[in-house]
Structures are given as structure tokens and as C-alpha cells.
Scaffold this motif. Structure first.
Motif, mmCIF file in Angstrom:
data_model
loop_
_atom_site.group_PDB
_atom_site.id
_atom_site.type_symbol
_atom_site.label_atom_id
_atom_site.label_comp_id
_atom_site.label_asym_id
_atom_site.label_seq_id
_atom_site.Cartn_x
_atom_site.Cartn_y
_atom_site.Cartn_z
ATOM 1 N N MET A 87 35.117 -61.862 62.281
ATOM 2 C CA MET A 87 35.476 -60.539 61.757
ATOM 3 C C MET A 87 34.283 -59.847 61.089
ATOM 4 O O MET A 87 34.148 -58.628 61.173
ATOM 5 N N GLN A 99 42.000 -66.982 54.852
ATOM 6 C CA GLN A 99 41.099 -68.056 55.281
ATOM 7 C C GLN A 99 39.693 -67.549 54.943
ATOM 8 O O GLN A 99 39.313 -67.618 53.807
ATOM 9 N N CYS A 100 38.954 -66.975 55.900
ATOM 10 C CA CYS A 100 37.667 -66.424 55.460
ATOM 11 C C CYS A 100 37.868 -65.253 54.506
ATOM 12 O O CYS A 100 37.033 -64.977 53.662
ATOM 13 N N GLY A 101 38.977 -64.530 54.680
ATOM 14 C CA GLY A 101 39.303 -63.443 53.769
ATOM 15 C C GLY A 101 38.768 -62.082 54.171
ATOM 16 O O GLY A 101 39.156 -61.071 53.579
ATOM 17 N N TYR A 102 37.915 -62.043 55.164
ATOM 18 C CA TYR A 102 37.218 -60.788 55.477
ATOM 19 C C TYR A 102 38.183 -59.680 55.907
ATOM 20 O O TYR A 102 37.989 -58.528 55.577
ATOM 21 N N CYS A 103 39.223 -60.061 56.649
ATOM 22 C CA CYS A 103 40.168 -59.037 57.128
ATOM 23 C C CYS A 103 41.238 -58.715 56.098
ATOM 24 O O CYS A 103 42.046 -57.826 56.310
ATOM 25 N N GLN A 104 41.294 -59.477 55.001
ATOM 26 C CA GLN A 104 42.494 -59.448 54.169
ATOM 27 C C GLN A 104 42.634 -58.188 53.320
ATOM 28 O O GLN A 104 43.749 -57.813 52.967
ATOM 29 N N CYS A 133 43.042 -60.491 62.855
ATOM 30 C CA CYS A 133 42.536 -61.538 61.964
ATOM 31 C C CYS A 133 42.025 -62.654 62.859
ATOM 32 O O CYS A 133 42.805 -63.326 63.521
ATOM 33 N N ARG A 134 40.714 -62.818 62.903
ATOM 34 C CA ARG A 134 40.159 -63.831 63.807
ATOM 35 C C ARG A 134 40.426 -65.239 63.287
ATOM 36 O O ARG A 134 40.402 -66.193 64.064
ATOM 37 N N CYS A 135 40.644 -65.392 61.985
ATOM 38 C CA CYS A 135 41.018 -66.718 61.465
ATOM 39 C C CYS A 135 42.475 -67.039 61.790
ATOM 40 O O CYS A 135 42.890 -68.184 61.654
ATOM 41 N N THR A 160 45.588 -65.768 60.430
ATOM 42 C CA THR A 160 46.463 -66.054 59.286
ATOM 43 C C THR A 160 47.875 -65.503 59.441
ATOM 44 O O THR A 160 48.627 -65.466 58.470
HETATM 45 S S1 FES Z 1 41.105 -64.350 57.177
HETATM 46 FE FE1 FES Z 1 39.301 -64.440 58.371
HETATM 47 S S2 FES Z 1 39.546 -62.797 59.749
HETATM 48 FE FE2 FES Z 1 41.417 -62.835 58.694
#
Ligand code: FES
Ligand code: FES
Lengths: 730, 149
Positions: A346, B96-101, B131-133, B135
Motif C-alpha cells: 500500500m 496490520q501495516c496500518g497504512y490503509c487504515q 487493503c493489501r494486508c 484486514t
Molecule cells: S493494513 Fe496494511 S494495507 Fe491495510
């Protein structure tokens, strides 16, 4: 003054990991003088490399692996705390820098965070770090009281002298403990005594991810910083010929236009948008070179020829598969193909660099701080002791930000042309799509042989396609052979095949197009699991047998593989009728040391033109499970990644370049398409190396869905993604 | 010059009116919780509220946001109290990574403002963030827990 040794290119080639999993290092890590132990950020001395304890009992745990969402820092902290006996509520974490690590002879071990190995490859020395620190803290308290350490115990950061009942805290004795010699031969707990490992502890890093406070690499701001964005030659292997900076230098905010190496050009401006606007307007002439003639069709033809090529590397063989095929009463044959894929984390690629003639500093979201360090040293041209890298948590990695540090090299090369000014290089999504390190392309021809009684007597599985190692870490090839190509198909080990087939031959005709391959979450199990597990379904059907029964008969020597398969079959209700219109499929594999299986329930709509995935049951046996809640999140997340690829994704090549540019042409599934995922975490223990978690399950979703699709429609799909067959994800 | 009102505060910034709001927020005002993921309106990482509506700020020019009330993830908590979705996100360890959150939360906050107890179908229709992770399962559980309590 410089008493340091010059950089040695061969100083530190870490290449022995070829058989060890997804990622393996091959860069030269420069030597650096040994320095004193590292103080924590506020100047408190460490107990040991892993643990710093502050006067208020706060525990700082240092770890080398990178957090990219997978939960590794929480899991690693659990490992340390289990042995340290400190208060979980007071735990924080920090990253040592690669420069510190090199200076201290890699005391924190490998920084590489890939191959699902963050936990499984470091659990022993990390636990030992905790146990050693605890021993020193108790010793310091005992010394202070003048009593034997054997009379003292520690729990939740409190040390108690049992006979007298006196207590003190870790924070109070930490300074004394830091001065003690490091004890040898400290014993680790028996797994039966664990109270934190194996528990669904809350993540340590959630709070700042819900309020916008967390700073990713893309968000970094340094005083006086400029933002750069870049275009690399669209055709890999091509070069930058010229650009006309004068055409954009007058645009608002634009500070400089610079060549980057021989292949790229970047615009520096005060904001990203101004840099991007100018870069889009910049006249650029490329010398695209020979590769500009290559297309997906040409690559496919070349791979197809490999399916019957006489020469191939053998990855697994027993008996005489060719004779079994020649003497078969019945043969079944199928050809499958798997495309190039972009990682598309992302957060687009980025790195920030500040260069002066005597120092180069880089801030970067990286899966491998040491690889970033090596890239920064090489690009800066400075000695290793004048370079430092600061790791930032990643907005996703999935294998893109490990061994490949192209963005670090670029950022440093740009910053060198702007000495004293920090430069943040941020790629556009389009640049990210066009300059990935793609999941390798592969075709596979499978031929199965049956005798007159419908017993499977032989299997030949011929892979034809790209090697990652040949491109990335050629020193890890095994006499030319890339063992990673055979992940999930090995005779034994972390990627052992789960079937005993009387006459077996699995071989690989290596064909390496110019598109750069990389380690994409799960790496080669993505295609190998589809090839093997879909073809086993084809064989079961040809033999007129139930797919589960057919597999189980071949799994007598593989009890752990069979156990996960049985677990998902039972939970999904295999053998019992499904709801009306619902169909099921199965798959299993061992990967990265973990045994995984999936059972899917789907229905088809629109005359087979859409698949609704209702439910996937997934079983994972990683032997030891550090945080089962996080494992469940990784499993359901891996299915999003894997199913997005199955349904939507491929990177195609036209005129030598990748055609997809953004998420409109490289789609990713949304919440509406999310099946219900039921995870079974079933650690079986034992003495084999621990299994990983981040990647293994990704591979079983696709074949389970494809096998269910066959059950529903009688149609086998053998090339991907499914959108190319007009099949949507409902 | 442009005057933007973000999280209740007025900012006068030197920005071209055709600049996407995303970059005005991130680079000119310095609020980096709003993320860049695609720049073409596909991923939703850049979602903010304009007059209460969830919009993808990469696809809105600054000129179209003048005089409107813009809320970013930094302004989702009110007087230091986290929005109930933010609380649920923490409770469920959704990111997860949080970037999209940030974008995910802003999109869902707009939904629950209008639809206080969204059904699965309503979530599916309104939320198209990438969300690539992956979630999504945790997102769904956390929304239901936060809104059905
Ligand atoms: S938590 Fe990583 S892209 Fe959504
Ligand atoms: S960045 Fe705006 S939708 Fe992706």
C-alpha cells in the motif's frame, strides 16, 4: 582520521541460506570498527544487546527484524519477555541500526525479514537474550543484598529474595546489572512452562495506526527537506539518453532535475505534487535497448518450449517416472501457467537520504536494514563508518522491500547531487507498478500414469520458467539449479512434498526473461501449490476417486501434512452434503517449515462467470505458535493477497515494459468479496525447526477455490488470473 | 493562496487550486495521517470527510474544497476521545501495516454516521477501500462490535 578498514566487497557474503526459505542474502556487508555498547535513546546503558531497562521499569526490547504489519515485533517481544520475566505492560521496542549491528559483529543476527523467518529463525537467540538479562538482573539484586542469586526469583519486573521476602525492581538494579559480565550457559525454559509465548497478546504497535500519528517513510519530514520523484527507463535494461530540464525548471517549487545513475531521471521540488507535475512535463528520451522487442506472447512461447526441453534441473526424483509413464495403462496430462505479479504494497517505494561529503544518512522502510545499509554505502561511495540507516516501519512489504534496495540507491544518488539537503524520494504508484521485482513467471506440464487398477504409478512435473536466484543471488544457485523453484516440492525439509508417489520426477527448465523477478509473499509456493494440488484433483477425478481419499492414500509417510488436511476436511464437513449450490475444494502444502491446508466453499453465479467464495477453513501447524491471534490475522490476510492474484492480477509485457500502471489495471479484492475465514492453529511441537507464518497459507487458497470451481462446473482453469476467462469474484 | 478548514482550524496555504487536496493536506499543511496509495481514486487510502461525506482526497482539487469543513483522521477523535471505531480498531488489533487504515476508518466513520448499525451488505456496498494486508475480516468484526454494543 580514519583507523577503519576500507570497505571489502567480499567482507560478508551471507549466502548459505539458499535452502533456508524465501529470502536469502547475497550482498556484501561492509566491515565497520567495533564500537561500545549502544545506549538507549535517552542514554541508559543496556543490560545486553536485546534489553534496556529504565529506572521506571520500562523495558526496551531491541530487535533487528522489521515490522511491516505481520506482527513480528510483538511476537519477538513475547519471546524475550517469556524469559526476561518483566511486566508486559511496560514493554516497548526499538530497532538497532544496521550500522550499530555491523560495528558489533552482527550481535542482533540477521536483519532480513522475509521467508516468514522473523520469528522462526531468531527465536533461540532472542529468548537467550531475555534469559541472560534476567540472570544478570537477579545477580545484581543478589549482590546488593549480599545473598546468593539462587535464593532470588523474578516475576513481572520484581525481584524477590525468597528467604527474607525483600523485593526490588528491575529498574532499580538495571545500572548495576549492566556492569556485570554476561553469564554463559543460561538455560531456556521448557515450552511447557511458557506463559506468554503461545498467548494471543495484544499487538504493541496498534494505537498510532488508528489516529494518523504513525510516521511511515512516505510521511517523513526533515528540516529543509525536498521531495523527489523519479522515472526509470520503462524497459529494464534500457538507459536514459537525455532530458530537457529547462522546460520544467521554471515551474513552481521545482528546484532541480537530476539524472540518477544511467537509467533514471528525478525532479526535486518543495512538494511531491510539484515534483510529479514537473516530471510528467519533462521531455525525456530513452534508449530502450534490445529488450523493447519482448512481449508476453514471446515469453510464453519460450516457456512453452521448455515444457518438453530435453535438459532440466532435477528438484525431486525417485523411481523411474519416465518408464512408469511409458508403461502406463492410462495417462493424464495438463499444462498450467502462472503470470508475473507486482507486490503493490500500500505504501509506494520511498527512501529519504541526507548526504554530505563526510556522512550519509538514510531513513527507509525496509525488510532488510543490512541490505539497505549495503546499498547506501555503495551508492554514497563513503566508507561504512560514515553511513547510517534508520529503519522505519513499513506500509507493507510482501518481499518487495528486502533484497532489492533500488529506491535506497536512487535516493542516495539524488541526495549526492544536493549535498546538505535532505531528499525524500517517493515513487508514484505508476513507477511502483512498472519497476517491481515481479513474482516469477512459470509454466508447468504435469503427466500422471495409472496402472490398470487405477493406481497412480508415476508423475512427471516439468516446470518451465524464471529463476529468482539466477537474477538476484546467483551465488546461491546449486550448480546452476535454483532450489527455490521447487518450494513445496522438495524431498524433505522446510518445503517437503506431502505425497509418496512410486515414480516421481520434478524438474525445471530455467528460462529467464529480462523482467526482474523477486520474492513475492509465498514466493514459488503460489504456483507450485496450484500446479500440484489442482493436478492431484485431476488425477483423482481420472481415477474416479474422492479428492480427499485419493490424497490420503499417498500421504501415509507424511502424517503432519495429512493432519492439517484432515483438520480442514473435518471442519468444512467433507463427505457430508453441502448447502444447496455450494461446492468444496481442498489443498495442502508444507512451506517455510509450516504445514498448511485449506478447504473452500464456493458457489457459482451467472452461469459460471462469477465465483462467490463463502468460506475458507485454514489449518496451520507451525510446530510452535507464538501468538495465535496474530497468526489468524496473517492467515485471513494472506487469503486476500492470494485470492486477489488468482482472480485479478497479472503483469503483462508489451514492448519490453510492464503494461499495468495502477490499481485500475492491477486490481485487489475488496471487503465485499471477503470470504469467512476460519483458522485452525494446531502447533504440533517437536524438534524440527519452527515453521513460519506470514507466507505459507497464501498458497492453499487458490487451488482450494479452483478445485471447488471444478466440482461446481466440471471446468478446469489452468491459466491465471481468472478474469482472463471472464470469471469474476462475486 | 487557498484557505482550507481542516479539523476545525483554518489554514492559508500557497497552493495551486488544481492540486489534489491530498497533497495540500500532506505537504502544505503537514497532516500526514491521510495517505497516498494510488492517486487515481481506486484505493481509498486518502479518504477524508468533506462536510461529512467520505471523499477520496487524491481526486478532489483544492479549489473544490474551499470553504468546506474538512476532517482528516487526525480530527476523528473529539476532545481527545477516540471515535468508537478507533476504539474497536484497538480492541480488535485491526491494523496490520496500518497504512490503509486512516482511509478505512474515515470511510467507515462516514458510513456509521449515516447508518449507525450497518449490515454486512451495507458495509460491502459502501466500503471499497483496498487493503493489501487483507484486514477485511477484522474490519468487519470490529465494525459490528462497535455498532451493535
Ligand atoms: S493494513 Fe496494511 S494495507 Fe491495510
Ligand atoms: S490515493 Fe486516493 S484513492 Fe488511492
Amino acid at each position: 582520521m580514519n583507523s577503519l578498514p576500507p570497505i571489502s566487497r567480499r567482507a560478508f557474503v551471507i549466502g548459505a541460506a539458499a535452502l533456508g526459505g524465501g529470502l536469502s542474502l547475497g550482498f556484501a556487508l561492509p566491515a565497520r570498527a567495533q564500537t561500545a555498547p549502544v545506549l538507549s535513546k535517552d542514554g541508559i546503558p543496556e543490560i545486553n544487546a536485546w534489553v534496556v531497562i529504565k529506572p521506571d521499569d520500562t523495558v526496551v526490547i531491541r530487535m533487528a527484524r522489521s515490522e511491516m504489519g505481520q506482527g513480528t515485533i510483538t511476537g519477538l517481544a513475547q519471546l524475550v519477555v517469556e524469559e526476561l520475566h518483566c511486566d508486559w505492560a511496560k514493554v516497548t521496542t526499538e530497532y538497532p541500526t544496521p550500522g550499530q549491528s555491523v560495528a558489533r559483529k552482527r550481535i542482533w543476527g540477521d536483519f532480513s525479514t522475509g521467508g516468514s523467518r522473523g520469528i522462526r529463525a531468531s527465536h533461540e537467540y532472542v529468548r537467550m537474550g531475555g534469559a541472560t538479562a534476567r540472570t544478570m538482573l537477579i545477580q545484581a539484586a543478589a549482590n546488593g543484598w549480599g545473598v546468593p542469586a539462587s535464593e532470588c526469583v523474578a516475576a513481572k519486573s520484581v525481584i524477590t529474595h525468597k528467604p527474607s521476602g525483600r523485593t526490588t525492581s528491575y529498574g532499580k538494579v538495571a545500572l548495576d546489572a549492566a556492569k556485570l559480565p554476561v553469564p554463559e550457559g543460561v538455560k531456556l525454559k521448557d515450552p511447557k512452562e511458557w506463559t506468554i509465548i503461545g498467548k494471543p497478546m495484544k499487538r504493541l504497535d496498534t494505537a498510532d495506526k488508528v489516529n494518523g500519528k504513525k510516521i511511515y517513510g512516505a510521511d517523513l519530514k526533515l528540516p529543509g527537506m525536498l521531495t523527489a520523484t523519479i522515472k526509470d527507463c520503462p524497459v529494464t535494461g534500457g538507459k536514459l539518453k537525455s532530458f530537457d530540464a529547462a522546460k520544467v525548471m521554471g515551474l513552481k517549487g521545482v528546484k532541480k532535475v537530476v539524472p540518477v545513475g544511467e537509467t533514471a531521471v528525478a525532479v526535486l521540488a518543495d512538494t511531491f505534487w510539484r515534483a510529479k507535475t514537473a516530471l510528467d512535463a519533462l521531455p525525456i528520451v530513452w534508449d530502450e535497448g534490445e529488450n523493447a522487442k519482448v512481449s508476453s506472447a514471446a515469453i510464453a512461447d519460450w516457456l512453452k518450449a521448455g515444457l518438453d526441453a530435453p535438459e532440466a534441473f532435477v528438484g525431486n526424483a525417485n523411481g523411474d517416472a519416465k518408464a512408469a509413464l511409458a508403461g502406463a495403462a492410462k495417462k493424464v496430462e495438463a499444462v498450467y501457467a502462472y503470470p508475473y505479479l507486482n507486490h503493490a504494497p500500500m505504501e509506494p517505494m520511498n527512501a529519504t537520504a541526507l548526504y554530505t561529503p563526510d556522512k550519509c544518512e538514510v531513513w527507509v522502510p525496509t525488510q532488510n536494514g543490512e541490505a539497505s545499509f549495503a546499498a547506501a554505502v555503495a551508492a554514497s561511495g563513503l566508507p561504512a563508518d560514515k553511513v547510517e540507516v534508520y529503519k522505519i516501519d513499513l506500509g507493507g512489504g510482501f518481499g518487495r522491500r528486502g533484497g532489492f534496495q533500488d529506491y535506497v540507491s536512487q535516493a542516495v544518488l539524488i541526495a549526492k547531487q544536493m549535498p546538505g539537503t535532505p531528499v525524500k524520494l517517493l515513487w508514484t504508484r505508476e513507477e511502483d507498478m512498472q519497476h517491481g521485482r515481479y513474482h516469477p513467471i512459470m509454466q508447468c506440464k504435469l503427466v500422471g500414469a495409472f496402472d490398470a487398477q487405477n493406481n497412480l504409478t508415476g508423475l512427471h512435473m516439468r516446470l518451465s520458467g524464471q529463476s529468482i536466484l539466477a537474477s538476484v543471488f546467483p551465488q546461491n544457485l546449486d550448480k546452476g539449479k535454483d532450489n527455490l523453484t521447487f518450494q513445496g516440492l522438495w524431498p524433505a525439509g522446510d518445503f517437503a512434498i506431502g505425497y509418496t508417489i512410486p515414480n516421481l520426477l520434478i524438474d525445471h527448465s530455467m528460462r529467464n526473461p529480462h523482467i526482474l523477478p523477486g520474492f513475492w509473499r509465498g514466493v514459488n509456493i503460489n504456483q507450485n501449490c496450484i500446479f500440484l494440488e489442482c493436478f492431484l484433483d485431476e488425477l483423482a477425478q481420472a481415477a474416479g476417486q474422492d479428492p480427499l481419499d485419493f490424497r490420503r492414500k499417498l500421504m501415509g509417510n507424511h502424517p503432519k501434512h495429512r493432519a492439517v488436511l484432515d483438520a480442514v476436511a473435518e471442519r468444512i464437513g467433507w463427505g457430508k452434503p453441502a448447502a444447496k449450490g455450494v461446492h468444496r475444494g481442498l489443498a495442502q502444502m508444507k512451506a517455510f517449515g509450516s504445514y498448511v491446508a485449506a478447504a473452500a466453499e464456493i458457489s457459482v453465479e451467472d452461469g459460471g462467470k462469477a465465483i462467490r467464495v463463502h468460506r475458507i477453513v485454514a489449518a496451520t501447524d507451525p510446530l510452535y505458535a507464538v501468538n495465535p491471534a496474530q497468526i489468524e490475522r496473517q492467515v485471513s490476510g494472506s487469503f486476500v493477497y492470494g485470492l486477489s492474484a488468482l482472480f485479478y492480477q497479472e503483469c503483462t509485457v508489451k514492448d519490453g515494459r510492464i503494461e499495468q500502471a495502477n490499481f485500475d489495471s492491477f486490481n485487489s479484492m475488496r471487503i465485499a468479496q471477503m470470504p469467512k475465514v476460519e483458522s485452525i492453529v494446531m502447533p504440533s511441537g517437536g524438534t524440527e525447526p519452527w515453521g513460519g507464518v506470514g507466507e505459507p497459507t497464501i498458497c492453499v487458497a487458490a487451488p482450494a477455490v479452483l478445485n471447488a470451481y471444478f466440482a461446481a462446473t466440471g471446468r478446469r482453469i489452468r491459466t491465471f488470473p481468472l478474469k482472463n476467462h471472464g470469471i469474476a469474484m462475486a | 493562496m487557498a484557505r482550507l478548514t481542516i479539523n476545525g482550524k483554518t489554514h492559508d496555504i500557497d497552493v495551486e487550486p488544481d492540486t489534489p487536496l491530498l497533497w495540500a493536506i500532506r505537504d502544505h499543511i503537514g497532516l500526514t495521517g491521510t495517505k497516498y496509495g494510488c492517486g487515481i481514486g481506486e484505493c481509498g487510502s486518502c479518504t477524508v470527510h468533506i462536510d461529512g461525506q467520505a471523499v477520496r482526497s487524491c481526486s478532489v482539487p483544492v479549489g473544490a474544497a474551499l470553504g468546506k469543513a474538512i476532517t482528516t483522521i487526525e480530527g476523528l477523535a473529539v476532545n481527545g476521545v477516540l471515535h468508537k471505531l478507533q476504539q474497536a480498531w484497538i480492541q480488535h488489533d485491526v491494523p496490520q501495516c496500518g497504512y490503509c487504515q486512516s482511509g478505512m476508518l474515515m470511510a467507515l466513520a462516514a458510513l456509521v454516521a449515516k447508518t449507525p448499525r450497518p449490515t454486512d451488505a451495507e458495509i460491502d456496498k459502501a466500503i471499497t477501500n483496498i487493503c493489501r494486508c487483507g484486514t477485511f475480516q477484522q474490519v468487519r468484526d470490529a465494525v459490528h462490535n462497535a455498532t451493535r454494543a
